[in-house]
Design a protein around this motif. Structure first.
Motif, PDB file in Angstrom:
ATOM      1  N   ALA A  10      -4.970   3.377  -3.260  1.00 40.79           N
ATOM      2  CA  ALA A  10      -3.995   3.630  -2.254  1.00 40.79           C
ATOM      3  C   ALA A  10      -3.875   5.119  -1.875  1.00 40.79           C
ATOM      4  O   ALA A  10      -3.077   5.337  -0.855  1.00 40.79           O
ATOM      5  CB  ALA A  10      -2.505   3.123  -2.394  1.00 40.79           C
ATOM      6  N   LEU A  11      -4.661   6.013  -2.313  1.00 39.47           N
ATOM      7  CA  LEU A  11      -4.482   7.465  -2.136  1.00 39.47           C
ATOM      8  C   LEU A  11      -4.964   7.872  -0.762  1.00 39.47           C
ATOM      9  O   LEU A  11      -6.053   7.155  -0.571  1.00 39.47           O
ATOM     10  CB  LEU A  11      -4.965   8.265  -3.370  1.00 39.47           C
ATOM     11  CG  LEU A  11      -4.247   7.899  -4.779  1.00 39.47           C
ATOM     12  CD1 LEU A  11      -4.966   8.480  -6.042  1.00 39.47           C
ATOM     13  CD2 LEU A  11      -2.913   8.495  -4.704  1.00 39.47           C
ATOM     14  N   LYS A  12      -4.734   9.018  -0.401  1.00 38.96           N
ATOM     15  CA  LYS A  12      -5.235   9.452   1.042  1.00 38.96           C
ATOM     16  C   LYS A  12      -6.207  10.787   0.831  1.00 38.96           C
ATOM     17  O   LYS A  12      -5.977  11.311  -0.346  1.00 38.96           O
ATOM     18  CB  LYS A  12      -4.024   9.634   2.045  1.00 38.96           C
ATOM     19  CG  LYS A  12      -3.288   8.340   2.354  1.00 38.96           C
ATOM     20  CD  LYS A  12      -2.431   8.642   3.542  1.00 38.96           C
ATOM     21  CE  LYS A  12      -2.026   7.005   4.019  1.00 38.96           C
ATOM     22  NZ  LYS A  12      -0.944   7.494   5.170  1.00 38.96           N
ATOM     23  N   GLY A  13      -6.564  11.217   1.782  1.00 43.83           N
ATOM     24  CA  GLY A  13      -7.348  12.330   1.838  1.00 43.83           C
ATOM     25  C   GLY A  13      -6.629  13.684   1.319  1.00 43.83           C
ATOM     26  O   GLY A  13      -7.532  14.519   0.564  1.00 43.83           O
TER      27      GLY A  13
ATOM     28  N   GLU B 256      -4.865  13.815  -1.353  1.00 46.92           N
ATOM     29  CA  GLU B 256      -4.983  13.730  -2.645  1.00 46.92           C
ATOM     30  C   GLU B 256      -6.338  14.031  -3.227  1.00 46.92           C
ATOM     31  O   GLU B 256      -6.495  14.878  -4.222  1.00 46.92           O
ATOM     32  CB  GLU B 256      -4.393  12.606  -3.244  1.00 46.92           C
ATOM     33  CG  GLU B 256      -2.900  12.434  -3.235  1.00 46.92           C
ATOM     34  CD  GLU B 256      -2.257  11.738  -1.540  1.00 46.92           C
ATOM     35  OE1 GLU B 256      -1.179  11.740  -1.588  1.00 46.92           O
ATOM     36  OE2 GLU B 256      -3.333  11.299  -0.889  1.00 46.92           O
ATOM     37  N   LYS B 257      -7.048  13.474  -2.347  1.00 46.16           N
ATOM     38  CA  LYS B 257      -8.507  13.645  -2.515  1.00 46.16           C
ATOM     39  C   LYS B 257      -9.080  15.092  -2.697  1.00 46.16           C
ATOM     40  O   LYS B 257      -9.782  15.354  -3.655  1.00 46.16           O
ATOM     41  CB  LYS B 257      -9.352  12.768  -1.824  1.00 46.16           C
ATOM     42  CG  LYS B 257     -10.833  12.770  -2.046  1.00 46.16           C
ATOM     43  CD  LYS B 257     -11.633  11.698  -1.152  1.00 46.16           C
ATOM     44  CE  LYS B 257     -13.034  11.447  -1.519  1.00 46.16           C
ATOM     45  NZ  LYS B 257     -13.866  10.832  -0.456  1.00 46.16           N
TER      46      LYS B 257
ATOM     47  N   TYR C 181       0.729  -1.246   0.120  1.00 45.51           N
ATOM     48  CA  TYR C 181      -0.010  -0.171  -0.052  1.00 45.51           C
ATOM     49  C   TYR C 181       0.819   1.147   0.125  1.00 45.51           C
ATOM     50  O   TYR C 181       0.435   2.335  -0.805  1.00 45.51           O
ATOM     51  CB  TYR C 181      -1.021  -0.149   1.459  1.00 45.51           C
ATOM     52  CG  TYR C 181      -1.377   1.139   1.549  1.00 45.51           C
ATOM     53  CD1 TYR C 181      -3.071   1.545   0.621  1.00 45.51           C
ATOM     54  CD2 TYR C 181      -1.181   2.127   2.495  1.00 45.51           C
ATOM     55  CE1 TYR C 181      -3.537   2.582   0.864  1.00 45.51           C
ATOM     56  CE2 TYR C 181      -1.992   3.119   2.720  1.00 45.51           C
ATOM     57  CZ  TYR C 181      -3.356   3.429   2.074  1.00 45.51           C
ATOM     58  OH  TYR C 181      -3.953   4.637   2.191  1.00 45.51           O
TER      59      TYR C 181
ATOM     60  N   ARG D   7       1.379   4.032  -3.421  1.00 40.96           N
ATOM     61  CA  ARG D   7       0.722   5.456  -3.259  1.00 40.96           C
ATOM     62  C   ARG D   7       1.489   6.300  -4.348  1.00 40.96           C
ATOM     63  O   ARG D   7       0.831   6.978  -4.928  1.00 40.96           O
ATOM     64  CB  ARG D   7       0.756   5.821  -1.864  1.00 40.96           C
ATOM     65  CG  ARG D   7      -0.294   6.949  -1.630  1.00 40.96           C
ATOM     66  CD  ARG D   7      -0.313   7.478  -0.107  1.00 40.96           C
ATOM     67  NE  ARG D   7      -0.816   8.774  -0.121  1.00 40.96           N
ATOM     68  CZ  ARG D   7       0.068   9.656   0.834  1.00 40.96           C
ATOM     69  NH1 ARG D   7       1.011   9.405   1.494  1.00 40.96           N
ATOM     70  NH2 ARG D   7      -0.459  11.007   0.966  1.00 40.96           N
TER      71      ARG D   7
ATOM     72  N   ASN E  87       7.514   8.732   3.024  1.00 43.30           N
ATOM     73  CA  ASN E  87       6.845   7.581   3.795  1.00 43.30           C
ATOM     74  C   ASN E  87       7.151   6.292   3.353  1.00 43.30           C
ATOM     75  O   ASN E  87       7.451   5.509   4.290  1.00 43.30           O
ATOM     76  CB  ASN E  87       5.104   8.045   3.904  1.00 43.30           C
ATOM     77  CG  ASN E  87       4.952   9.100   4.841  1.00 43.30           C
ATOM     78  OD1 ASN E  87       5.616   9.652   5.440  1.00 43.30           O
ATOM     79  ND2 ASN E  87       3.702   9.549   4.515  1.00 43.30           N
TER      80      ASN E  87
ATOM     81  N   ALA F  94       4.816  10.800   0.130  1.00 41.88           N
ATOM     82  CA  ALA F  94       4.521   9.713   0.027  1.00 41.88           C
ATOM     83  C   ALA F  94       5.578   8.682  -0.307  1.00 41.88           C
ATOM     84  O   ALA F  94       5.793   7.540   0.293  1.00 41.88           O
ATOM     85  CB  ALA F  94       3.371   9.292  -1.226  1.00 41.88           C
TER      86      ALA F  94
ATOM     87  N   GLU G 171       2.522  16.103  -2.449  1.00 44.40           N
ATOM     88  CA  GLU G 171       2.174  15.007  -1.993  1.00 44.40           C
ATOM     89  C   GLU G 171       2.911  13.761  -2.379  1.00 44.40           C
ATOM     90  O   GLU G 171       3.002  12.807  -1.737  1.00 44.40           O
ATOM     91  CB  GLU G 171       0.551  14.931  -1.954  1.00 44.40           C
ATOM     92  CG  GLU G 171       0.003  15.833  -1.703  1.00 44.40           C
ATOM     93  CD  GLU G 171      -0.061  15.708  -0.044  1.00 44.40           C
ATOM     94  OE1 GLU G 171       0.057  14.673   0.524  1.00 44.40           O
ATOM     95  OE2 GLU G 171      -0.054  16.889   0.488  1.00 44.40           O
TER      96      GLU G 171
ATOM     97  N   TRP H  94     -12.198   6.455  -5.576  1.00 43.74           N
ATOM     98  CA  TRP H  94     -11.288   6.585  -4.315  1.00 43.74           C
ATOM     99  C   TRP H  94     -11.259   5.655  -3.650  1.00 43.74           C
ATOM    100  O   TRP H  94     -10.023   5.117  -3.232  1.00 43.74           O
ATOM    101  CB  TRP H  94     -11.717   7.915  -3.712  1.00 43.74           C
ATOM    102  CG  TRP H  94     -10.457   8.404  -3.194  1.00 43.74           C
ATOM    103  CD1 TRP H  94      -9.893   8.421  -2.114  1.00 43.74           C
ATOM    104  CD2 TRP H  94      -9.538   9.397  -4.072  1.00 43.74           C
ATOM    105  NE1 TRP H  94      -8.788   9.371  -2.056  1.00 43.74           N
ATOM    106  CE2 TRP H  94      -8.363   9.801  -3.306  1.00 43.74           C
ATOM    107  CE3 TRP H  94      -9.341   9.982  -5.371  1.00 43.74           C
ATOM    108  CZ2 TRP H  94      -7.237  10.689  -3.608  1.00 43.74           C
ATOM    109  CZ3 TRP H  94      -8.378  10.549  -5.841  1.00 43.74           C
ATOM    110  CH2 TRP H  94      -7.334  10.940  -4.898  1.00 43.74           C
TER     111      TRP H  94
END
Length: 172
Positions: A103-106, A108-109, A24, A28, A148, A145, A141, A99
């Motif tokens: 594997a994208l998070k908030g 990026e959304k 995951y 991302r 991370n 990522a 972002e 969405w």
């Protein structure tokens, strides 16, 4: 013999869960890059192309892979099915549907939804500015990522194996 088989299965389950979480983290940055590529293609279609938005989005989805392709494809489908809906509403609906499978998070959304709110509602230059701003934000972002991923991917995989071993030790 049965205990050995059970212990092996527990360690295997822990290893697989750690690998899934590590995967995951690895997916991302790739998905953010795909999304940036799609937005760059959208900018090109808006500025230099003369096709209607559903055709342009469908064309972009054919050139991409993964979650980025699904987002553009789904938006094109919704625009074709609901021609009276504004492009921003179709984009928002497609993001909500696609969405959860990424594997994208908030953050990026939020960037993508903010871009969608101005899609098709202004002139070409204004849309170009918004797309470039979204690409710049997504680039930031992506760097986060990637950081991370480098920091936590190996740790997650190791923790999966170690948690399986710990559970076996605690049970036996």
């Amino acid at each position: 013999m049965l205990k050995l088989l059970g212990a092996s299965l527990i360690i295997l389950a822990g290893t697989l869960s750690g690998m899934q979480l590590g995967g995951y983290l690895a997916h991302r940055p790739l998905q953010i890059r795909q999304l940036r590529t799609g937005l760059t293609l959208l900018e090109t279609e808006i500025i230099y192309g003369s096709r209607p938005l559903p055709e342009a989005l469908a064309s972009i989805s054919r050139r991409l892979t993964g979650s980025g392709a699904r987002l553009f494809s789904r938006t094109a489908e919704i625009l074709a099915q609901e021609p009276e809906w504004p492009a921003s509403e179709c984009w928002h609906s497609a993001v909500q549907q696609v969405w959860p499978k990424t594997a994208l998070k908030g953050p990026e959304k939020d960037i993508v939804l903010q871009l969608g709110s101005v899609l098709g509602q202004s002139d070409r230059e204004d849309q170009r500015k918004h797309i470039r701003l979204a690409c710049a934000n997504l680039e930031h972002e992506e760097a986060s990522a990637r950081d991370n991923q480098q920091r936590y991917e190996k740790m997650c995989r190791s923790l999966g194996v170690l948690s399986g071993i710990l559970l076996v030790i605690l049970l036996y």
